[in-house]
Motif scaffolding. Structure first.
Motif, short mmCIF file in Angstrom:
data_model
loop_
_atom_site.label_atom_id
_atom_site.label_comp_id
_atom_site.label_asym_id
_atom_site.label_seq_id
_atom_site.Cartn_x
_atom_site.Cartn_y
_atom_site.Cartn_z
N PRO A 22 0.83 -1.21 0.00
CA PRO A 22 0.00 0.00 0.00
C PRO A 22 0.86 1.26 0.00
O PRO A 22 1.88 1.32 0.67
CB PRO A 22 -0.79 -0.10 1.30
N CYS A 24 0.75 5.24 0.85
CA CYS A 24 -0.03 6.26 1.56
C CYS A 24 -0.16 7.49 0.66
O CYS A 24 0.84 8.03 0.17
CB CYS A 24 0.67 6.63 2.87
N ARG A 30 -4.58 12.38 -2.29
CA ARG A 30 -5.42 12.03 -1.14
C ARG A 30 -6.77 12.75 -1.23
O ARG A 30 -7.83 12.15 -1.03
CB ARG A 30 -4.72 12.41 0.15
N LYS A 126 -6.35 8.02 7.19
CA LYS A 126 -5.22 7.73 6.31
C LYS A 126 -5.76 7.04 5.07
O LYS A 126 -6.59 6.13 5.17
CB LYS A 126 -4.19 6.84 7.00
N TYR A 128 -4.83 5.06 1.45
CA TYR A 128 -3.79 4.29 0.76
C TYR A 128 -4.28 3.86 -0.62
O TYR A 128 -5.46 3.61 -0.82
CB TYR A 128 -3.45 3.01 1.55
N THR A 130 -3.79 0.75 -3.05
CA THR A 130 -3.29 -0.61 -3.18
C THR A 130 -3.69 -1.10 -4.57
O THR A 130 -4.51 -0.45 -5.22
CB THR A 130 -3.88 -1.54 -2.09
#
Length: 197
Positions: A22, A24, A30, A126, A128, A130
């Protein structure tokens, strides 16, 4: 030389595994992921979906699995219907609920609907990336949520932002995962669904 070749071969073999870890997300990436998830999972409407719920506990020798369907009308109607292994129905209807615990639950659902599923007032967030999905880890900041869960993990489709599953890690260490499918939003639902059985 053999050792170097063996080591290089080992590293090359591990590259795909390292790429799977993953990542971040920060900044604009984000923000884009969170905006997409919030938009796709706005629950200020009606919802219906099928689910598979799996519960893992240290007190159980094997995982408990149940299947069923759920219905929701914003802001205060919920029907949770387990079909397998043992049929059961749980209904919350804000228009008829007088039980304090149920009223508290409805207020919490309403707060989530207003603030959004992923909000930084109630959680440390948070995000991530993936392979093939976004993962959002939510650590509760609110005392009432923190007494129940140490972590809530959302797994979403990066193409649409739609939730695929929710993983609830309880403070006891027990884990419940909820896989969602056949989600339909914004369609009229029969009010009879929200009458107590």
């Amino acid at each position: 030389m053999k050792k170097i070749l063996l080591f290089v071969t080992f590293l090359l073999g591990c590259l795909p595994l390292m790429a799977q870890a993953p990542v971040c997300l920060e900044g604009a990436e984000r923000g884009k992921a969170m905006a997409s998830i919030l938009k796709a999972n706005d629950i200020r409407t009606s919802l219906q979906f099928r689910f598979v719920m799996t519960r893992h506990s240290a007190l159980l020798t094997e995982a408990l699995k149940s299947r069923g369907k759920a219905y929701y009308i914003y802001p205060d109607k919920v029907r949770w219907e387990v079909e397998q292994p043992r049929p059961s129905v749980f209904v919350l209807n804000g228009a008829t609920t007088t039980d304090r615990r149920q009223q508290t639950l409805l207020r919490n659902v309403s707060k989530i609907a207003e603030k959004g599923l992923v909000n930084e007032a109630d959680f440390t967030v948070k995000v991530y990336q993936t392979p093939g999905q976004w993962q959002v880890d939510l650590v509760p900041l609110r005392r009432d949520l923190g007494q129940l869960f140490s972590l809530i993990t959302l797994l979403a489709d990066p193409a649409t932002g739609a939730l695929r599953s929710i993983v609830l890690t309880e403070t006891s260490g027990d884990i419940t995962s909820l896989e969602l499918n056949s989600l339909v939003k914004g369609q009229p639902l029969d009010e009879a669904l929200f009458c107590q059985p």
